[in-house]
Scaffold this motif. Structure first.
Motif, PDB file in Angstrom:
ATOM      1  N   ILE A 187       0.873  -1.377  -0.063  1.00 43.20           N
ATOM      2  CA  ILE A 187       0.056  -0.065  -0.070  1.00 43.20           C
ATOM      3  C   ILE A 187       0.910   1.118  -0.139  1.00 43.20           C
ATOM      4  N   GLY A 188       2.056   1.112   0.500  1.00 44.56           N
ATOM      5  CA  GLY A 188       2.890   2.378   0.647  1.00 44.56           C
ATOM      6  C   GLY A 188       3.470   2.436   2.079  1.00 44.56           C
ATOM      7  N   THR A 189       4.271   3.335   2.386  1.00 42.19           N
ATOM      8  CA  THR A 189       5.153   3.664   3.625  1.00 42.19           C
ATOM      9  C   THR A 189       4.803   5.068   4.227  1.00 42.19           C
ATOM     10  N   ASP A 190       4.347   6.150   3.309  1.00 39.91           N
ATOM     11  CA  ASP A 190       4.254   7.321   3.649  1.00 39.91           C
ATOM     12  C   ASP A 190       2.943   7.644   4.801  1.00 39.91           C
ATOM     13  N   PRO A 191       2.799   8.522   5.254  1.00 32.82           N
ATOM     14  CA  PRO A 191       1.802   8.831   6.379  1.00 32.82           C
ATOM     15  C   PRO A 191       0.534   8.721   5.890  1.00 32.82           C
ATOM     16  N   HIS A 192       0.031   8.908   4.708  1.00 30.07           N
ATOM     17  CA  HIS A 192      -1.324   8.874   4.094  1.00 30.07           C
ATOM     18  C   HIS A 192      -1.437   7.220   4.011  1.00 30.07           C
TER      19      HIS A 192
END
Length: 298
Positions: free
Chosen positions: A85-90
Motif C-alpha cells: 500500500i505504501g509507507t508514507d503517512p497517508h
C-alpha cells in the motif's frame, strides 16, 4: 480484605496479559505508523494452533510452534499486503483500514473452524490453585504474571540492546533520516509485525486458561480490550503500554469483583469500563500518559 486481595491479583494477572497485546500494538505503530486491528485474529490463530497441536507435540512444543507460525503470518501480512500500500503517512492511514479487512477474513475462517466448540489448550496449570496467605490464586494467574514479566523484559531488552531495537527507535523518531542512514525500514517493520504476532499467540494461552472455559470463537475479541491500554500509554510508548495495561486490568477486575455494588451503572458496564477509563484519562492527557511533548494523536 481477602476478596480485595484476590481481585487485585486477578487485575495484575489480567493486566500483564493485556500488556503483551498492547506491546504488539505499540511496536507495530512505532515501526510503521499503522494501528493494527489484526491482533484479535492473530491471537485467535495462536490459540487455535496450540489447541490443535498440543496432543501431538505437548503443550510446550505446541506453544513454541504456534508462536513461530503466528509471527510468520503477521510478518507475511505486512510484507505481502500492507507494505504494498505504501509507507508514507497517508498510506499508513489506508493500511490501518486494510487491517480491519484482513482481521475479518482471518477471524471468519478461524471461527468457522472452531464453530461452537470450547477448545482446551492443554496447559499444565489446569484448574489448580495456590494459597498465598489469606488469598487463593489460580496457578494459571501466577503463570500469566511470571511468563508475561519474562516476555515483557525480553521485549524491552530487544528495544534497548539489539541493532533492530536501535533501528526501530530511529525509525520511530524520524523515518526519513533513518532511511538515509541505511536503516532498512521494510525489514524493521516486518520484524515488528512478527514480534506483535508472537506476543498475541502467547497472550492467547492465558486468556483461554482457567478460570476461562477454554478457547472459543469470541476469544479474539478480548484483544480489543488491550487497545485502550495502548492508547492510554501514548500509543508509541512501550512503558506507557505496560502502565496502561495494568490500569485497565485492575479496572476490569475491580468492576467484575464489585459488580453487585456497581449495578446502578448497568449490568454491562464491565464490558465498557476499559473504554470509560480511556476516555476519562484522555480528557486530562489527550496524547496519553507517556506521550512525548508535542505528540499528535493520529
Amino acid at each position: 480484605m481477602t476478596g480485595l486481595l484476590d481481585t487485585l491479583f486477578d487485575g495484575l494477572a489480567l493486566g500483564s496479559v493485556h500488556a503483551l497485546i498492547a506491546l504488539g500494538f505499540v511496536t507495530v505503530f512505532k515501526a510503521s505508523g499503522v494501528l493494527s486491528f489484526t491482533h484479535g485474529s492473530l491471537l485467535l490463530l495462536g490459540g487455535y494452533l496450540v489447541a490443535l497441536l498440543h496432543d501431538d507435540l505437548g503443550f510446550a512444543g505446541a506453544l513454541a510452534l504456534a508462536v513461530l507460525v503466528t509471527a510468520a503470518v503477521a510478518g507475511a501480512l505486512d510484507r505481502l499486503v500492507l507494505q504494498r500500500i505504501g509507507t508514507d503517512p497517508h498510506a499508513a492511514h489506508v493500511a490501518t483500514i486494510a487491517t480491519i479487512g484482513v482481521d475479518i477474513v482471518l477471524a471468519t475462517d478461524l471461527t468457522r473452524r472452531i464453530g461452537g466448540d470450547l477448545l482446551s489448550l492443554g496447559d499444565p496449570w489446569g484448574d489448580a490453585v495456590t494459597h498465598l496467605g489469606p488469598t487463593t490464586v489460580a496457578d494459571s494467574r501466577i503463570a500469566a504474571v511470571v511468563v508475561s514479566a519474562v516476555a515483557i523484559g525480553g521485549v524491552f531488552a530487544l528495544f534497548r540492546y539489539t541493532p533492530w531495537g536501535l533501528a526501530l527507535r530511529a525509525a520511530a523518531e524520524d523515518a526519513e533520516a533513518a532511511a538515509l542512514m541505511g536503516v532498512r525500514l521494510s525489514r524493521v517493520r516486518m520484524l515488528a509485525w512478527c514480534l506483535a504476532g508472537a506476543l498475541a499467540a502467547l497472550a492467547a494461552v492465558f486468556l483461554a486458561a482457567f478460570p476461562a472455559p477454554g478457547l472459543e470463537r469470541t476469544t479474539g475479541q478480548l484483544a480489543l480490550t488491550a487497545f485502550p491500554a495502548a492508547i492510554l500509554g501514548g500509543m508509541a510508548s512501550p512503558v506507557g503500554a505496560l502502565a496502561g495495561s495494568l490500569l485497565i486490568g485492575l479496572t476490569e477486575a475491580l468492576v467484575t469483583g464489585y459488580q453487585s455494588d456497581l449495578r446502578f451503572l448497568g449490568d454491562g458496564f464491565g464490558d465498557v469500563a476499559p473504554y470509560a477509563v480511556m476516555v476519562l484519562v484522555l480528557l486530562v492527557r489527550p496524547a496519553g500518559l507517556f506521550a512525548a511533548k508535542g505528540a499528535a494523536r493520529v
